[in-house]
Design a protein around this motif. Structure first.
Motif, short mmCIF file in Angstrom:
data_model
loop_
_atom_site.label_atom_id
_atom_site.label_comp_id
_atom_site.label_asym_id
_atom_site.label_seq_id
_atom_site.Cartn_x
_atom_site.Cartn_y
_atom_site.Cartn_z
N ALA A 113 0.86 -1.19 0.00
CA ALA A 113 0.00 0.00 0.00
C ALA A 113 0.89 1.23 0.00
O ALA A 113 1.98 1.23 0.58
N GLU A 114 0.42 2.27 -0.68
CA GLU A 114 1.13 3.54 -0.75
C GLU A 114 0.20 4.64 -0.31
O GLU A 114 -0.97 4.66 -0.70
N PHE A 115 0.72 5.57 0.48
CA PHE A 115 -0.07 6.69 0.96
C PHE A 115 0.68 7.97 0.60
O PHE A 115 1.79 8.20 1.08
N ASN A 116 0.09 8.79 -0.24
CA ASN A 116 0.75 9.97 -0.78
C ASN A 116 0.03 11.26 -0.39
O ASN A 116 -1.09 11.23 0.12
N ASN A 117 0.69 12.38 -0.68
CA ASN A 117 0.12 13.72 -0.52
C ASN A 117 -0.25 14.05 0.92
O ASN A 117 -1.29 14.63 1.20
N HIS A 118 0.63 13.70 1.85
CA HIS A 118 0.41 14.02 3.26
C HIS A 118 1.14 15.29 3.63
O HIS A 118 2.08 15.70 2.96
N GLY A 119 0.72 15.91 4.72
CA GLY A 119 1.36 17.11 5.24
C GLY A 119 0.81 18.37 4.59
O GLY A 119 0.12 18.32 3.57
N ALA A 120 1.11 19.50 5.21
CA ALA A 120 0.63 20.79 4.73
C ALA A 120 1.09 21.08 3.30
O ALA A 120 0.36 21.66 2.50
N SER A 125 5.04 10.95 2.01
CA SER A 125 4.43 9.70 1.54
C SER A 125 4.99 8.52 2.32
O SER A 125 6.05 8.63 2.95
N MET A 126 4.27 7.42 2.26
CA MET A 126 4.70 6.20 2.92
C MET A 126 4.31 5.02 2.05
O MET A 126 3.26 5.02 1.40
N LYS A 127 5.17 4.01 2.05
CA LYS A 127 4.89 2.77 1.34
C LYS A 127 5.22 1.62 2.28
O LYS A 127 6.26 1.65 2.94
N THR A 140 8.89 9.17 3.13
CA THR A 140 9.63 10.27 2.53
C THR A 140 8.95 11.60 2.83
O THR A 140 7.74 11.66 3.08
N GLU A 141 9.77 12.65 2.79
CA GLU A 141 9.26 14.02 2.92
C GLU A 141 10.16 14.95 2.15
O GLU A 141 11.36 15.04 2.44
N GLY A 142 9.58 15.65 1.16
CA GLY A 142 10.30 16.67 0.42
C GLY A 142 11.75 16.38 0.14
O GLY A 142 12.11 15.37 -0.44
N GLY A 143 12.65 17.26 0.59
CA GLY A 143 14.07 17.13 0.33
C GLY A 143 14.84 16.27 1.31
O GLY A 143 16.05 16.15 1.21
#
Length: 194
Positions: A113-120, A125-127, A140-143
């Motif tokens: 499962a993948e979860f995308n587009n989290h945070g302000a 994202s998380m997989k 993951t988060e941005g940079g």
């Protein structure tokens, strides 16, 4: 390796022998005992890898107070494996529609499962994926560098039981068997990406 810690709602760690566990009662914070020996403790699950670590804690969504999980991931220091940079952690809260997928992977209903587009900034994202003899979680988060942690089958069992326990708080009138059957039916009809 998985570790269960008792953590009060004010984030104080304590040993299990002196605590009163009110986790089965769904009391509001105002109704909780004020005495240190009677603070409310929640468990969390920590999983450590050589280069990253995860802590999974119970939280509630801001909008509707829905019980869910928040996953915190930290990378280890470059020259000190097993020393983690918790001050630079990535934090991701599963939504009410994502937690069934998370459970579904852990109990073998779906393989990933993948979860995308989290945070302000919509940049987290998380997989989570089953890889035959272990699970693998990547956050993951941005940079920032990704936090990637292998999860043994034993740790996955502990994590799945914890996730089911938290999810069941939203449906206390249903048995775990019914909830897992409903999750299974729902997941069999949907795509695995959120």
């Amino acid at each position: 390796m998985t570790h269960f810690y008792a953590q009060s709602r004010d984030n104080q760690l304590s040993s299990f022998d002196t605590q009163t566990d009110y986790s089965q009662n769904n009391q509001q914070a105002n109704d909780l005992p004020q005495n240190d020996n009677e603070r409310v403790f929640e468990k969390n699950v920590c999983i450590y890898g050589s280069s990253s670590a995860l802590t999974v804690v119970t939280t509630k969504t801001k909008t509707d107070q829905y019980h869910t999980l928040t996953i915190e991931g930290a990378r280890s220091l470059e020259n000190k494996p097993r020393y983690y940079q918790w001050n630079d952690k990535i934090i991701l809260q599963l939504t009410r529609s994502e937690i069934p997928y998370f459970i579904g992977v852990l109990v073998g209903m779906i393989s990933k499962a993948e979860f995308n587009n989290h945070g302000a900034k919509k940049n987290k994202s998380m997989k989570i994926e089953f890889q035959g003899n272990k699970f693998f979680m990547n956050i993951t988060e941005g940079g920032k560098k990704a936090v990637a942690v292998p999860i043994s089958l034993d740790d996955a069992l502990s994590l799945s039981l914890y996730a089911i326990d938290i999810y069941m708080r939203n449906y206390s009138n249903l048995s775990p068997e019914i909830v897992l059957k409903l999750i299974s039916k729902t997941l069999s009809k949907k795509v695995v990406k959120s």
